[in-house]
Write a protein that holds these residues in place. Sequence first.
Motif, PDB file in Angstrom:
ATOM      1  N   ALA A 119       0.896 -27.630  23.126  1.00 16.11           N
ATOM      2  CA  ALA A 119       0.806 -27.102  24.016  1.00 16.11           C
ATOM      3  C   ALA A 119       1.816 -26.589  25.029  1.00 16.11           C
ATOM      4  O   ALA A 119       1.793 -25.629  26.196  1.00 16.11           O
ATOM      5  N   VAL A 120       2.899 -26.298  24.647  1.00 13.82           N
ATOM      6  CA  VAL A 120       4.034 -25.575  24.400  1.00 13.82           C
ATOM      7  C   VAL A 120       3.156 -23.780  24.353  1.00 13.82           C
ATOM      8  O   VAL A 120       4.184 -22.705  25.468  1.00 13.82           O
ATOM      9  N   ALA A 121       2.745 -24.081  23.543  1.00 16.40           N
ATOM     10  CA  ALA A 121       2.137 -22.362  23.219  1.00 16.40           C
ATOM     11  C   ALA A 121       1.555 -22.153  23.769  1.00 16.40           C
ATOM     12  O   ALA A 121       1.481 -20.718  24.196  1.00 16.40           O
ATOM     13  N   ALA A 122       0.798 -22.718  24.031  1.00 20.76           N
ATOM     14  CA  ALA A 122      -0.347 -22.351  25.745  1.00 20.76           C
ATOM     15  C   ALA A 122      -0.035 -22.102  27.218  1.00 20.76           C
ATOM     16  O   ALA A 122      -0.039 -21.538  27.557  1.00 20.76           O
ATOM     17  N   PHE A 123       1.125 -23.368  27.314  1.00 20.38           N
ATOM     18  CA  PHE A 123       1.565 -22.928  28.335  1.00 20.38           C
ATOM     19  C   PHE A 123       2.567 -21.983  28.588  1.00 20.38           C
ATOM     20  O   PHE A 123       2.950 -20.186  29.204  1.00 20.38           O
ATOM     21  N   LEU A 124       3.549 -21.338  27.406  1.00 19.33           N
ATOM     22  CA  LEU A 124       3.992 -20.179  27.748  1.00 19.33           C
ATOM     23  C   LEU A 124       3.115 -18.566  27.632  1.00 19.33           C
ATOM     24  O   LEU A 124       3.503 -17.422  28.729  1.00 19.33           O
ATOM     25  N   LEU A 125       1.923 -18.739  26.467  1.00 19.75           N
ATOM     26  CA  LEU A 125       0.588 -17.515  27.074  1.00 19.75           C
ATOM     27  C   LEU A 125       0.603 -17.827  28.611  1.00 19.75           C
ATOM     28  O   LEU A 125       0.606 -16.674  28.791  1.00 19.75           O
ATOM     29  N   ARG A 126       0.506 -19.287  28.825  1.00 21.84           N
ATOM     30  CA  ARG A 126      -0.586 -18.631  30.420  1.00 21.84           C
ATOM     31  C   ARG A 126       1.046 -18.535  31.478  1.00 21.84           C
ATOM     32  O   ARG A 126       0.037 -17.437  32.636  1.00 21.84           O
ATOM     33  N   ARG A 127       1.436 -19.132  31.021  1.00 25.06           N
ATOM     34  CA  ARG A 127       3.306 -18.623  31.861  1.00 25.06           C
ATOM     35  C   ARG A 127       3.074 -16.764  31.758  1.00 25.06           C
ATOM     36  O   ARG A 127       3.446 -15.980  32.689  1.00 25.06           O
ATOM     37  N   ASP A 128       3.225 -15.955  30.224  1.00 21.62           N
ATOM     38  CA  ASP A 128       3.468 -15.090  30.042  1.00 21.62           C
ATOM     39  C   ASP A 128       2.156 -13.747  30.897  1.00 21.62           C
ATOM     40  O   ASP A 128       2.495 -12.532  31.571  1.00 21.62           O
ATOM     41  N   GLU A 129       1.439 -14.428  30.591  1.00 17.42           N
ATOM     42  CA  GLU A 129      -0.182 -14.009  31.726  1.00 17.42           C
ATOM     43  C   GLU A 129       0.559 -14.018  33.172  1.00 17.42           C
ATOM     44  O   GLU A 129      -0.189 -12.301  33.516  1.00 17.42           O
ATOM     45  N   PHE A 130       0.205 -14.420  33.983  1.00 20.11           N
ATOM     46  CA  PHE A 130       1.132 -14.561  35.042  1.00 20.11           C
ATOM     47  C   PHE A 130       1.865 -13.616  35.198  1.00 20.11           C
ATOM     48  O   PHE A 130       2.104 -12.806  36.601  1.00 20.11           O
ATOM     49  N   GLY A 149      -4.688 -12.882  35.204  1.00 19.31           N
ATOM     50  CA  GLY A 149      -5.482 -14.389  35.131  1.00 19.31           C
ATOM     51  C   GLY A 149      -5.621 -14.885  36.461  1.00 19.31           C
ATOM     52  O   GLY A 149      -6.078 -15.646  36.957  1.00 19.31           O
ATOM     53  N   LEU A 150      -5.595 -13.458  38.055  1.00 16.86           N
ATOM     54  CA  LEU A 150      -5.298 -14.043  38.957  1.00 16.86           C
ATOM     55  C   LEU A 150      -7.068 -14.231  39.828  1.00 16.86           C
ATOM     56  O   LEU A 150      -7.574 -12.878  39.564  1.00 16.86           O
ATOM     57  N   PRO A 151      -7.351 -15.249  40.003  1.00 15.23           N
ATOM     58  CA  PRO A 151      -9.018 -15.565  41.109  1.00 15.23           C
ATOM     59  C   PRO A 151      -8.914 -13.943  41.552  1.00 15.23           C
ATOM     60  O   PRO A 151      -7.545 -14.243  42.662  1.00 15.23           O
ATOM     61  N   ALA A 152      -9.737 -14.145  42.223  1.00 12.74           N
ATOM     62  CA  ALA A 152     -10.052 -12.943  43.463  1.00 12.74           C
ATOM     63  C   ALA A 152      -9.183 -13.769  45.191  1.00 12.74           C
ATOM     64  O   ALA A 152      -9.356 -12.746  45.877  1.00 12.74           O
ATOM     65  N   ALA A 153      -9.865 -15.126  44.939  1.00 13.16           N
ATOM     66  CA  ALA A 153      -9.897 -15.454  45.697  1.00 13.16           C
ATOM     67  C   ALA A 153      -7.878 -15.461  46.727  1.00 13.16           C
ATOM     68  O   ALA A 153      -8.419 -15.792  46.906  1.00 13.16           O
ATOM     69  N   VAL A 154      -7.502 -15.447  45.741  1.00 13.67           N
ATOM     70  CA  VAL A 154      -6.129 -15.223  45.704  1.00 13.67           C
ATOM     71  C   VAL A 154      -5.419 -14.401  45.714  1.00 13.67           C
ATOM     72  O   VAL A 154      -4.076 -13.541  46.153  1.00 13.67           O
ATOM     73  N   ALA A 155      -6.005 -13.136  45.051  1.00 18.69           N
ATOM     74  CA  ALA A 155      -5.240 -11.882  44.626  1.00 18.69           C
ATOM     75  C   ALA A 155      -5.141 -10.691  45.623  1.00 18.69           C
ATOM     76  O   ALA A 155      -3.869 -10.199  45.545  1.00 18.69           O
ATOM     77  N   HIS A 156      -5.715 -10.958  46.580  1.00 24.76           N
ATOM     78  CA  HIS A 156      -5.621 -10.232  48.050  1.00 24.76           C
ATOM     79  C   HIS A 156      -3.757 -10.482  48.979  1.00 24.76           C
ATOM     80  O   HIS A 156      -3.524 -10.139  49.611  1.00 24.76           O
ATOM     81  N   SER A 157      -3.529 -11.447  48.801  1.00 26.15           N
ATOM     82  CA  SER A 157      -2.372 -12.454  49.629  1.00 26.15           C
ATOM     83  C   SER A 157      -0.768 -12.535  48.759  1.00 26.15           C
ATOM     84  O   SER A 157      -1.332 -13.220  47.646  1.00 26.15           O
TER      85      SER A 157
END
Length: 432
Positions: free
Chosen positions: A42-53, A58-66
Amino acid sequence: MAVQEARGASGSDRGAYEAAAHGGGCTCGDCPHGAREGHRRAVAAFLLRRDEFAAGQGLPAAVAHSASASRQWVSEELTQSAEAVAERGRAEGDAWLAGLGRRTAAAVWAAVVLLLLGQCLTAVGAGWSAARTAGLAAAVVVAGALTAASWFHRARGGALAPVIGEDNRLSTSRAVAAAWVLFVAYAVLVLAGQLAVASGHDRRDALISGLELGRGAGAVTVLAVVCAIAVLVRRVVGLRVLGQRLQKVRADRPRASDLLTDDAGRGAFADIQYVVISTVALVFAAVRLARRPEQLPDLPWGLAVVVLVSAATYVAGKYAEGGRPVILSVVRAREAGDLDAPIRTGDDIEIRGAGFVPPGAQRADRLSRMVVRIGAVNVHVPLVPVVGGFSNPADDLLTVPVPADVEPGRVEVQVVTGAGVETNRYPIDVTD
C-alpha cells in the motif's frame, strides 16, 4: 462538478491501487507477515501515485484546465489513498504487537540461559555456591513473572505493555523505572534465596543485615526517584495535551528507537542522556551485586547523584518541549505576474506561523486532517505533492483558498492541526 466527474473517471485507477494493495498472497489477515506485506504494498502504491501527481501525470481532462480544480482533485485522491495506507499501518501495528509478547518471553528466557552459562563458566575453579543457585532461581522467578505478564497482555505487547505510552510509543521514563524495579526485585530475590538455604544463624543474620537501608541507600533513592519521575512525566504530558500546550499524535506501533527520540523520530538529548546514564548505573549495580550477592548493591552516592541530575534534566526537557501552534500573519498568495490586490473570495491565502505540523504527523493521512477556519467556513488544507513529499501543508506555511461562502468583511482565521490543537485567531479583511 469537474472534480466529481474526474473522480468517477478515475475509478479504474483506484481499482488498480486497491489491487496493488490487496493482491498477491495473504496481506489482510492477522498473520504479521501478511499485514506487513499488505502495508508495504500500500505504501509503495501511494508513493508511486504521489510522485506521478507531482510530475503532472494522471490528471483527468475534466480538471486539467483549472489549477484549483486540479489541486482539489489531487488532494482528495491522495487523501483517500493515504487513509488506505493508514488502515494498513494500523493492521500491521496490531499484528506486530500481538507477536511481540512471544518475542519478549523468548528474549527473557534466553537471558536466563545466558546467565546459567555465565555462572557455569565463572564457577570453574571457584566452585558452585549457594549464591549462584539463588541468582539462577531468582532469574527463573522473574522470567516466569514476565512470561505470565506477556500472556495476560499478549494483545498489547506482552511484558512491554506497561512501558508503552498512550500514544503507542515506548515511554523512556517508564522503561527506565521498570528496569530499576526489575533489578531491585531480582536483588532481593537473590538475598531471599540465600536466606532460604542458609544453615548457620550467623549467616542468616548477615543476609538480613544486607537489606539494611544504610547499605542500599543509593540504589533505593534512585529507584524512588525514577519511579516518581515515571508518574510525574505521565501527569505532565497529559495535562499539557489537555491544555493544548503539547501536540501528540498516535504512532502505528512502538519502536525501540522511541526510547532515544522524540515523536518525529529525531534524537532527543534529554532522553538519550537519561537512558545512557541510567544504563551505566544499572551495569555498575549489577556488577556490585555479582561481587557481593549477600547484600543490596551499595550504589555510591556520587553515581546516585549523577543519575538524579540526569533525571532532573529529563523532566526539564519534558516541560520545555512542545508549544501551541501560532499564526503570525496571513497574506494573499501571489504568483509571478499577478497584480497586487486585497484578499477576495476565490483567492489563495498564505498562513504563516509555526507548529502547524505536529511531531510524528508528517504522513499524508495526518496532513489531510488539517483544517483552516475562515469565519464560519471550515476549509480543508489541500495536499500539494512534490517529488519525495508535500509542499503544502508545511510546519510554518499553509496555503488555502478563500471559498465563496465567506462573507466579505472582517473575518477571523484559525488553524486546527492534525492533533486537534487550535491556533490563535487572526483577523483579515475580505473584499467583494
